[in-house]
Design a protein around this motif. Structure first.
Motif, PDB file in Angstrom:
ATOM      1  N   LEU A  36      51.337 -43.302 -10.399  1.00 31.41           N
ATOM      2  CA  LEU A  36      50.828 -45.033  -9.516  1.00 31.41           C
ATOM      3  C   LEU A  36      52.301 -45.948  -9.754  1.00 31.41           C
ATOM      4  O   LEU A  36      51.969 -46.918  -9.400  1.00 31.41           O
ATOM      5  N   LYS A  37      53.251 -45.029 -10.354  1.00 29.44           N
ATOM      6  CA  LYS A  37      54.347 -46.505 -10.272  1.00 29.44           C
ATOM      7  C   LYS A  37      54.833 -47.018  -9.089  1.00 29.44           C
ATOM      8  O   LYS A  37      55.417 -47.899  -8.619  1.00 29.44           O
ATOM      9  N   ASP A  38      54.968 -45.750  -7.463  1.00 29.61           N
ATOM     10  CA  ASP A  38      55.020 -46.367  -6.509  1.00 29.61           C
ATOM     11  C   ASP A  38      53.830 -47.368  -5.937  1.00 29.61           C
ATOM     12  O   ASP A  38      54.808 -47.730  -4.563  1.00 29.61           O
ATOM     13  N   LEU A  39      53.226 -47.447  -6.532  1.00 26.36           N
ATOM     14  CA  LEU A  39      52.131 -48.195  -5.765  1.00 26.36           C
ATOM     15  C   LEU A  39      52.664 -49.438  -6.136  1.00 26.36           C
ATOM     16  O   LEU A  39      53.384 -50.057  -6.760  1.00 26.36           O
ATOM     17  N   PRO A  40      52.359 -50.305  -4.528  1.00 29.14           N
ATOM     18  CA  PRO A  40      52.056 -52.220  -4.694  1.00 29.14           C
ATOM     19  C   PRO A  40      51.439 -52.945  -6.061  1.00 29.14           C
ATOM     20  O   PRO A  40      50.589 -52.305  -6.511  1.00 29.14           O
ATOM     21  N   GLN A  41      52.142 -54.287  -6.646  1.00 30.19           N
ATOM     22  CA  GLN A  41      51.214 -54.807  -7.258  1.00 30.19           C
ATOM     23  C   GLN A  41      49.903 -55.022  -7.054  1.00 30.19           C
ATOM     24  O   GLN A  41      48.937 -54.924  -8.106  1.00 30.19           O
ATOM     25  N   ARG A  42      49.288 -55.502  -5.527  1.00 30.50           N
ATOM     26  CA  ARG A  42      48.406 -55.298  -5.431  1.00 30.50           C
ATOM     27  C   ARG A  42      47.163 -54.679  -5.903  1.00 30.50           C
ATOM     28  O   ARG A  42      45.677 -54.770  -5.113  1.00 30.50           O
ATOM     29  N   HIS A 100      44.822 -42.133  -4.957  1.00 29.65           N
ATOM     30  CA  HIS A 100      44.318 -43.846  -5.818  1.00 29.65           C
ATOM     31  C   HIS A 100      43.489 -43.745  -5.374  1.00 29.65           C
ATOM     32  O   HIS A 100      42.277 -45.328  -5.799  1.00 29.65           O
ATOM     33  N   TRP A 101      42.780 -43.918  -3.758  1.00 30.50           N
ATOM     34  CA  TRP A 101      41.475 -44.297  -3.157  1.00 30.50           C
ATOM     35  C   TRP A 101      41.000 -43.688  -4.045  1.00 30.50           C
ATOM     36  O   TRP A 101      39.425 -44.160  -3.801  1.00 30.50           O
ATOM     37  N   TYR A 102      40.498 -42.331  -4.472  1.00 31.87           N
ATOM     38  CA  TYR A 102      39.526 -41.480  -5.843  1.00 31.87           C
ATOM     39  C   TYR A 102      39.612 -42.438  -6.976  1.00 31.87           C
ATOM     40  O   TYR A 102      38.325 -42.434  -7.549  1.00 31.87           O
ATOM     41  N   GLN A 103      41.077 -43.032  -7.643  1.00 29.79           N
ATOM     42  CA  GLN A 103      40.165 -43.501  -8.715  1.00 29.79           C
ATOM     43  C   GLN A 103      39.811 -45.354  -8.528  1.00 29.79           C
ATOM     44  O   GLN A 103      38.923 -45.406  -9.607  1.00 29.79           O
ATOM     45  N   LEU A 104      40.190 -45.633  -6.964  1.00 32.23           N
ATOM     46  CA  LEU A 104      39.217 -47.034  -6.908  1.00 32.23           C
ATOM     47  C   LEU A 104      38.221 -46.525  -6.411  1.00 32.23           C
ATOM     48  O   LEU A 104      37.319 -47.531  -6.852  1.00 32.23           O
ATOM     49  N   GLY A 105      37.421 -45.486  -6.072  1.00 40.14           N
ATOM     50  CA  GLY A 105      36.365 -45.661  -5.847  1.00 40.14           C
ATOM     51  C   GLY A 105      36.153 -45.232  -7.140  1.00 40.14           C
ATOM     52  O   GLY A 105      34.484 -45.601  -7.103  1.00 40.14           O
TER      53      GLY A 105
END
Length: 245
Positions: free
Chosen positions: A101-107, A138-143
């Motif tokens: 997840l480190k490359d994802l933005p803070q949002r 990361h959409w998987y984790q969001l779901g």
């Protein structure tokens, strides 16, 4: 940076897969949420405070422990320390998921961190470790996260509404669902001797310290398990180094 030009169909597929894979774990939160709500309704907390705890704390085990301690008129310092120790495991979860997840933005990282639970970690870590090259994991984790969050809020709310109508909710034995769920999630990760000793030591210590006041046995068991795991890990490394020499 978050990968750009992600196909909407892939994002939707990952999101729905996260929801689907989390569905069996939602059942474990059902009785626990109901009991939390029922106990909170009679613990001295206002309806709004109990709802706010579920919405902004969103940590089932810590909420349940905090409610019990509040009802027992436990000093605030002990409540804070106990819930802090119980939630320290989330630091390990975050450290495990950070490489993915480190490359994802803070949002993205901030809400995913807030919504990170034991159940979501259990399913998300396996998805992230998959061999495919999907850029939308990361959409998987969001779901998974949203499914768990909404599920928890629903059952806590119903528990609060029905609290006075559920006699002796704590004595129904429904709270066994959460420990069973935790055990089911832990077993796949017990692959080394240090981890096994950590789990066994913490479990044994929790039984031996069950009678301690203010649920202090939780603190003792957590420290005992961590100490046993670290000691076993050091001994294992020392033995490996000795063999290489």
């Amino acid at each position: 940076m978050e990968p750009i030009n992600q196909p909407p169909a892939l994002r939707k597929q990952e999101f729905l897969s996260g929801v689907r894979d989390t569905l069996p774990l939602l059942l474990g939160a059902l009785p626990f949420g109901l009991i939390y709500g029922a106990v909170a309704a009679t613990s001295g907390l206002s309806f709004a405070a109990a709802i706010a705890m579920s919405a902004f704390v969103f940590a089932g085990s810590s909420q349940f422990i905090a409610i019990g301690l509040v009802a027992a008129q436990t000093p605030v310092a002990i409540i804070v320390l106990t819930t802090l120790i119980v939630n320290l495991r989330h630091m390990l979860y975050s450290a495990t998921l950070l490489p993915y997840l480190k490359d994802l933005p803070q949002r993205w990282r901030i809400p995913l961190a807030f919504w990170l639970t034991d159940e979501t970690f259990a399913v998300a870590v396996h998805r992230f470790q998959g061999n495919d090259s999907s850029s939308c994991k990361h959409w998987y984790q969001l779901g998974s996260s949203i499914a768990m969050y909404l599920n928890w809020q629903l059952w806590c709310f119903l528990g609060l509404v029905l609290g006075n109508r559920i006699p002796d909710a704590q004595n129904w034995g429904l709270d066994v669902a959460m420990p069973v769920t935790f055990i089911g999630m832990i077993i796949p990760f017990v692959k080394t001797l240090p981890v096994a000793l950590c789990v066994l030591t913490a479990g044994a210590a929790s039984l031996l310290t069950l009678a301690l006041p203010y649920k202090l046995g939780i603190l003792v068991s957590a420290f005992a398990g961590i100490a046993a795991g670290l000691m076993a890990q050091r001994l294992t490394r020392a033995r490996a180094e000795a063999i290489r020499q």
